[in-house]
Motif scaffolding. Structure first.
Motif, PDB file in Angstrom:
ATOM      1  N   CYS A 308      27.282 -22.998  46.756  1.00 30.82           N
ATOM      2  CA  CYS A 308      26.778 -21.684  47.188  1.00 30.82           C
ATOM      3  C   CYS A 308      25.265 -21.766  47.353  1.00 30.82           C
ATOM      4  N   ASP A 309      24.849 -22.286  48.485  1.00 28.05           N
ATOM      5  CA  ASP A 309      23.434 -22.517  48.748  1.00 28.05           C
ATOM      6  C   ASP A 309      22.709 -21.198  48.998  1.00 28.05           C
ATOM      7  N   PRO A 310      21.743 -20.828  48.154  1.00 21.06           N
ATOM      8  CA  PRO A 310      21.036 -19.548  48.339  1.00 21.06           C
ATOM      9  C   PRO A 310      20.154 -19.519  49.578  1.00 21.06           C
ATOM     10  N   TYR A 311      19.735 -20.704  50.052  1.00 19.42           N
ATOM     11  CA  TYR A 311      18.890 -20.746  51.254  1.00 19.42           C
ATOM     12  C   TYR A 311      19.714 -20.392  52.496  1.00 19.42           C
ATOM     13  N   THR A 312      20.892 -21.014  52.623  1.00 19.64           N
ATOM     14  CA  THR A 312      21.756 -20.723  53.767  1.00 19.64           C
ATOM     15  C   THR A 312      22.231 -19.286  53.737  1.00 19.64           C
ATOM     16  N   MET A 313      22.525 -18.774  52.534  1.00 23.56           N
ATOM     17  CA  MET A 313      23.001 -17.397  52.400  1.00 23.56           C
ATOM     18  C   MET A 313      21.896 -16.369  52.612  1.00 23.56           C
ATOM     19  N   GLY A 314      20.654 -16.827  52.644  1.00 13.66           N
ATOM     20  CA  GLY A 314      19.559 -15.896  52.871  1.00 13.66           C
ATOM     21  C   GLY A 314      19.045 -15.214  51.627  1.00 13.66           C
ATOM     22  N   TYR A 315      19.462 -15.681  50.443  1.00 13.75           N
ATOM     23  CA  TYR A 315      18.954 -15.093  49.200  1.00 13.75           C
ATOM     24  C   TYR A 315      17.477 -15.435  49.002  1.00 13.75           C
ATOM     25  N   VAL A 316      17.043 -16.570  49.565  1.00  9.58           N
ATOM     26  CA  VAL A 316      15.621 -16.918  49.622  1.00  9.58           C
ATOM     27  C   VAL A 316      15.301 -17.214  51.076  1.00  9.58           C
ATOM     28  N   SER A 317      14.078 -16.943  51.480  1.00  9.44           N
ATOM     29  CA  SER A 317      13.705 -17.115  52.890  1.00  9.44           C
ATOM     30  C   SER A 317      12.975 -18.417  53.163  1.00  9.44           C
ATOM     31  N   ALA A 318      12.614 -19.157  52.129  1.00 17.16           N
ATOM     32  CA  ALA A 318      11.916 -20.434  52.301  1.00 17.16           C
ATOM     33  C   ALA A 318      12.300 -21.356  51.155  1.00 17.16           C
ATOM     34  N   SER A 319      12.239 -22.654  51.431  1.00 18.90           N
ATOM     35  CA  SER A 319      12.687 -23.622  50.426  1.00 18.90           C
ATOM     36  C   SER A 319      11.806 -23.618  49.176  1.00 18.90           C
ATOM     37  N   ASP A 320      10.510 -23.249  49.315  1.00 16.26           N
ATOM     38  CA  ASP A 320       9.646 -23.257  48.129  1.00 16.26           C
ATOM     39  C   ASP A 320       9.931 -22.085  47.191  1.00 16.26           C
ATOM     40  N   GLN A 321      10.880 -21.205  47.569  1.00 16.19           N
ATOM     41  CA  GLN A 321      11.304 -20.126  46.676  1.00 16.19           C
ATOM     42  C   GLN A 321      12.539 -20.498  45.858  1.00 16.19           C
ATOM     43  N   LEU A 322      13.076 -21.695  46.094  1.00 13.08           N
ATOM     44  CA  LEU A 322      14.305 -22.093  45.409  1.00 13.08           C
ATOM     45  C   LEU A 322      14.100 -22.225  43.896  1.00 13.08           C
ATOM     46  N   LEU A 323      13.002 -22.855  43.476  1.00 15.64           N
ATOM     47  CA  LEU A 323      12.786 -23.031  42.036  1.00 15.64           C
ATOM     48  C   LEU A 323      12.573 -21.695  41.329  1.00 15.64           C
ATOM     49  N   PRO A 324      11.709 -20.769  41.827  1.00 20.32           N
ATOM     50  CA  PRO A 324      11.614 -19.454  41.176  1.00 20.32           C
ATOM     51  C   PRO A 324      12.957 -18.716  41.137  1.00 20.32           C
ATOM     52  N   TYR A 325      13.749 -18.843  42.209  1.00 12.97           N
ATOM     53  CA  TYR A 325      15.078 -18.220  42.229  1.00 12.97           C
ATOM     54  C   TYR A 325      15.964 -18.818  41.136  1.00 12.97           C
ATOM     55  N   PHE A 326      15.919 -20.145  40.993  1.00 16.82           N
ATOM     56  CA  PHE A 326      16.702 -20.844  39.977  1.00 16.82           C
ATOM     57  C   PHE A 326      16.266 -20.418  38.580  1.00 16.82           C
ATOM     58  N   ILE A 327      14.952 -20.271  38.374  1.00 16.41           N
ATOM     59  CA  ILE A 327      14.427 -19.845  37.071  1.00 16.41           C
ATOM     60  C   ILE A 327      14.952 -18.459  36.706  1.00 16.41           C
ATOM     61  N   MET A 328      14.893 -17.549  37.658  1.00 16.89           N
ATOM     62  CA  MET A 328      15.370 -16.194  37.386  1.00 16.89           C
ATOM     63  C   MET A 328      16.879 -16.155  37.200  1.00 16.89           C
ATOM     64  N   ASP A 329      17.599 -17.027  37.899  1.00 20.51           N
ATOM     65  CA  ASP A 329      19.052 -17.098  37.748  1.00 20.51           C
ATOM     66  C   ASP A 329      19.422 -17.587  36.344  1.00 20.51           C
ATOM     67  N   LEU A 330      18.658 -18.553  35.828  1.00 22.62           N
ATOM     68  CA  LEU A 330      18.945 -19.109  34.504  1.00 22.62           C
ATOM     69  C   LEU A 330      18.508 -18.178  33.377  1.00 22.62           C
ATOM     70  N   PHE A 331      17.313 -17.576  33.524  1.00 19.68           N
ATOM     71  CA  PHE A 331      16.692 -16.872  32.399  1.00 19.68           C
ATOM     72  C   PHE A 331      16.440 -15.391  32.657  1.00 19.68           C
ATOM     73  N   GLY A 332      16.985 -14.840  33.742  1.00 17.36           N
ATOM     74  CA  GLY A 332      16.685 -13.458  34.102  1.00 17.36           C
ATOM     75  C   GLY A 332      17.034 -12.448  33.036  1.00 17.36           C
ATOM     76  N   ASP A 333      18.018 -12.779  32.184  1.00 11.97           N
ATOM     77  CA  ASP A 333      18.431 -11.839  31.131  1.00 11.97           C
ATOM     78  C   ASP A 333      17.806 -12.166  29.782  1.00 11.97           C
ATOM     79  N   ARG A 334      16.788 -13.054  29.769  1.00 12.56           N
ATOM     80  CA  ARG A 334      16.122 -13.434  28.522  1.00 12.56           C
ATOM     81  C   ARG A 334      14.626 -13.185  28.660  1.00 12.56           C
ATOM     82  N   PRO A 335      14.147 -12.013  28.331  1.00 13.13           N
ATOM     83  CA  PRO A 335      12.726 -11.686  28.495  1.00 13.13           C
ATOM     84  C   PRO A 335      11.828 -12.708  27.815  1.00 13.13           C
ATOM     85  N   GLY A 336      10.810 -13.137  28.535  1.00 12.05           N
ATOM     86  CA  GLY A 336       9.852 -14.110  28.013  1.00 12.05           C
ATOM     87  C   GLY A 336      10.036 -15.487  28.614  1.00 12.05           C
ATOM     88  N   LEU A 337      11.288 -15.937  28.752  1.00 11.33           N
ATOM     89  CA  LEU A 337      11.525 -17.274  29.298  1.00 11.33           C
ATOM     90  C   LEU A 337      11.176 -17.369  30.783  1.00 11.33           C
TER      91      LEU A 337
END
Length: 607
Positions: A308-337
C-alpha cells in the motif's frame, strides 16, 4: 497502521520536545559566549583556538554529512529504487583515503584560516577570488533548501507550521553560531547527532518490530527486487551503478571533504595534522554507520508499505514526505515520540546550516575584509565577523523563501551542489597535482567547467532522464479514489519527442562531479600550455603533492621520480651547490632534499 492517509498531527508534547532541542542548542552557544576567551579573538571565533579534541570534530563532520536532505532523501531513495545507493559508503571510504593523503597535508603546511589562501600562494590573488566565488555559489544555494525542504515536508505531513519551522531553524542557528563561534557549532553538532541517532533508531526499531524483525523486512524487500548491490554496468547514463556510486560519488564527496571550507575549517581547529587525521578517520567510520542506519530505515519503510504505497495513493505528494509520514504512522498515537523523530530532522538541518554560516563568515573575513583592510585591528575584525555571521543567517532564511517559489528547486539545488563541487575540486587539483599549470589555466579552467556543468544540469531538468524505478504496489490499500491519485501523479504525455541532444543530458547525476572535474583539468592544462606554462623544476615543492608521493610512496625511487615531473629539481640543485660552497668555507647547517647536513670544519665533514 493508521487509517489510510490519516496519520494524525502533532500534540503538545511533540512541540515541547522540539522546543527543548532548540533551547539546548541555544544554551550551548550561550555557554561558549561566556567561557574561555569569550570569543574575543578571530582565532577563537573561527577556529576554536586550534586546540579541539578529535572526537567532537569527527562527530561534527558526521553532522555536516547527514543533512536534512540526507535524512529525508536517503530512506525515500531506498524505498523507491532499492539498496544500490547504499554503495555510496564505498565513496565515503575512498574520500577519506584521498583527503588524508593529498589535500589535508597540504593545508597543514601553512597556518591558514581560509582554504583559498592556498590558491593565492600557489597562483595569485585573482585565482583566490575564483575559489571564493565558487564556494559562495556552492554554499549559498544549498543553505536555503536545507532550511526549506524539511520544513515543507514536515508541514505537509504533520501540520507543523511551515514558516514557523523555517524561522526556528534559521534564528536558532544564527544565534548560537554568532555568539558561540566554531566551538558552539562543534558541540551543538555533537548534541544534534545524538538526537539524530535516537530518532533514527526509534523509527528503525519500532518499524522492525511491527514487521516481525529486521530479517523479515529484508526478506520482503528482497522479494520485491529492492535488494541489489551487483550492478557493474559501466554505462554512465544508468542512474546508480557500482561505478557511479563508488567512483562518481568519490569525486562529489572529495570536493566536500577535501577542499570545501566548511570541512577544512574543522580539520584546522584540531591544531595538529595527526589530530586532524584522527578526526577524519573517526568521521568516516561514523558516516558509514549513520548511512547504514538511514538505508535500513528505507528498507523497513518499504517493507511496511510494500502492498500500500502512500506515494501512489496520493497520501503524500512528494517522496521526501515519506519519512515524516512513516514517523506519524508509527508514533502518531504516542505524544512526544513524533516530536523526538522530527527533532532528528531539525537537528540535521541545524548542523548543516550552522556549519555553512561559520564557513561563509571565515571566507568573507579572510578573503574579502582583510583584502580591503589588511591592517584591521583584531578587536574590530572580531566584531565585524560576528555581524557577518548574523547577516549570513538572515540571508539563508531569505533564500529559503526563494526556494519556496519553485516546485523543482529541490532537484535543481541538489544538482547545483554537485555540479559546483566538481569545478572547485578541479581548481585545487590543478594546484596540488599539476605543477605545470599557471594562473591563467587555474582561473579559466574552473569557470569553463562551471559553464559545462550548468549546461548539463539545466538540460537534465528540462529533459529529465528516466529513473526506471521498480513498481510500487497498492494491492492492499483501501479502495477509494486511487485512480484519481495515480492519474494525477503520472507524468504527462509530451507531444514533441526529446531532441537528440537530450541523450547527452542522460548522464547520471552521480557523475556530475567527475564530469566537471575532468573538464576543469582538461581546460586548465590546455590554457596553461597555450600561455607559457610553469616549469615544474622551478616550483615550490611544499605547494604540491604528487600522486606518487600520496599513493605510491612504497615504490622504488626509480619508478616514482619520473612521475614527479621534475618538481623542485632546481631547488635541490641550488641546495646542493650551497652545500658544496659550505664545504669549502667552514662550519654550517644546511638541509638538502629533506636531509640535514652539518660541517664540522672545512675539510672534515659528517652527514
Amino acid at each position: 497502521m493508521a487509517a489510510p492517509g490519516d496519520v494524525g498531527t502533532f500534540h503538545a508534547w511533540d512541540y515541547v520536545v522540539i522546543a527543548t532541542v532548540l533551547i539546548i542548542s541555544s544554551c550551548i552557544g550561550l555557554f561558549y559566549a561566556f567561557v574561555g576567551g569569550k570569543q574575543r579573538t578571530s582565532k577563537e571565533f573561527l577556529l576554536a583556538d586550534r586546540n579541539m579534541n578529535p572526537v567532537p570534530v569527527s562527530i561534527s563532520l558526521v553532522a555536516s554529512f547527514i543533512s536534512a536532505v540526507t535524512v529525508l532523501g536517503t530512506p525515500a531513495e531506498i524505498y523507491r529504487n532499492g539498496t544500490m545507493y547504499w554503495l555510496i559508503c564505498v565513496a565515503v571510504i575512498l574520500t577519506g583515503i584521498i583527503t588524508s593523503r593529498t589535500f589535508l597535508p597540504i593545508f597543514y603546511e601553512y597556518e591558514i584560516s581560509s582554504t583559498n589562501e592556498y590558491l593565492e600562494r600557489r597562483f595569485n590573488r585573482k585565482v583566490r577570488h575564483v575559489g571564493t566565488f565558487l564556494f559562495f555559489l556552492n554554499t549559498l544555494l544549498y543553505l536555503g533548501i536545507v532550511i526549506y525542504a524539511p520544513a515543507l515536508a514536515l508541514n505537509a505531513v504533520t501540520g507543523l507550521n511551515l514558516w514557523g519551522s523555517v524561522a526556528a531553524i534559521g534564528v536558532v542557528c544564527t544565534f548560537y553560531t554568532t555568539i558561540g563561534g566554531l566551538k558552539a557549532v562543534l558541540w551543538t553538532d555533537v548534541f544534534q547527532v545524538c538526537i539524530m541517532l535516537a530518532g533514527l533508531l526509534a523509527v528503525l526499531i519500532e518499524g522492525s518490530m511491527r514487521l516481525g524483525g529486521l530479517t523479515e523486512a529484508w526478506r520482503i524487500a528482497d522479494e520485491r527486487d529492492r535488494i541489489d548491490f551487483w550492478n557493474f554496468n559501466p554505462n554512465p547514463t544508468i542512474r546508480h551503478t557500482f561505478w557511479s556510486l563508488a567512483i562518481g560519488g568519490a569525486f562529489q564527496w572529495t570536493a566536500t571533504y577535501g577542499t570545501n571550507q566548511t570541512q577544512i575549517q574543522r580539520y584546522l581547529s584540531c591544531g595538529k595534522k595527526s589530530t586532524a587525521l584522527w578526526s577524519l578517520g573517526l568521521a568516516i567510520c561514523g558516516m558509514v554507520v549513520m548511512l547504514s542506519i538511514v538505508c535500513l530505515v528505507g528498507i523497513v519503510m518499504f517493507a511496511f508499505y510494500a502492498d500500500c504505497d502512500p506515494y501512489t495513493m496520493g497520501y503524500v505528494s512528494a517522496s521526501d514526505q515519506l519519512l515524516p509520514y512513516f514517523i506519524m504512522d508509527l508514533f502518531g498515537d504516542r505524544p512526544g515520540l513524533p516530536g523526538l523523530c522530527t527533532a532528528c530532522i531539525f537537528s540535521a538541518a541545524l548542523s548543516t546550516v550552522s556549519s555553512g554560516i561559520n564557513a561563509l563568515t571565515t571566507i568573507t573575513g579572510e578573503d574579502i575584509i582583510k583584502s580591503i583592510w589588511p591592517n584591521i585591528p583584531e578587536s574590530t575584525y572580531t566584531i565585524i565577523i560576528k555581524v557577518t555571521a548574523c547577516c549570513f543567517g538572515i540571508i539563508a532564511m531569505l533564500l529559503s523563501y526563494l526556494a519556496s517559489q519553485s516546485d523543482a528547486i529541490l532537484q535543481a539545488t541538489i544538482s547545483v551542489f554537485g555540479l559546483v563541487g566538481g569545478p572547485l575540486l578541479g581548481l585545487f587539483s590543478l594546484g596540488v597535482f599539476f605543477p605545470c599549470v599557471n594562473s591563467y589555466g587555474a582561473a579559466f579552467g574552473p569557470l569553463i567547467s562551471l559553464g559545462f556543468s550548468f549546461w548539463v544540469g539545466v538540460g537534465a531538468i528540462i529533459y529529465p532522464p528516466d529513473s526506471n524505478s521498480p513498481s510500487l504496489s497498492t494491492e492492499l490499500c483501501v479502495e477509494g479514489n486511487t485512480t484519481q491519485y495515480i492519474s494525477t501523479l503520472a507524468p504527462s504525455i509530451v507531444d514533441d519527442p526529446y531532441p537528440k541532444i537530450a541523450s547527452f543530458y542522460g548522464l547520471s547525476y552521480m557523475w556530475y562531479g567527475g564530469f566537471s572535474w575532468c573538464i576543469c583539468i582538461l581546460f586548465g592544462l590546455l590554457i596553461s600550455f597555450a600561455t607559457r606554462h610553469n616549469d615544474p623544476k622551478e616550483t615550490d615543492v611544499t605547494l604540491h603533492r604528487p600522486i606518487v608521493d600520496a599513493f605510491l610512496c612504497c615504490f622504488p625511487p626509480k619508478c616514482t621520480d619520473v612521475c614527479r615531473c621534475g618538481v623542485g629539481e632546481s631547488e635541490t640543485i641550488k641546495e646542493e651547490d650551497k652545500f658544496k660552497e659550505h664545504l669549502r668555507n667552514g662550519t654550517y647547517d644546511v638541509t638538502v632534499a629533506g636531509l640535514s647536513f652539518r660541517s664540522v670544519e672545512a675539510n672534515n665533514t659528517s652527514m
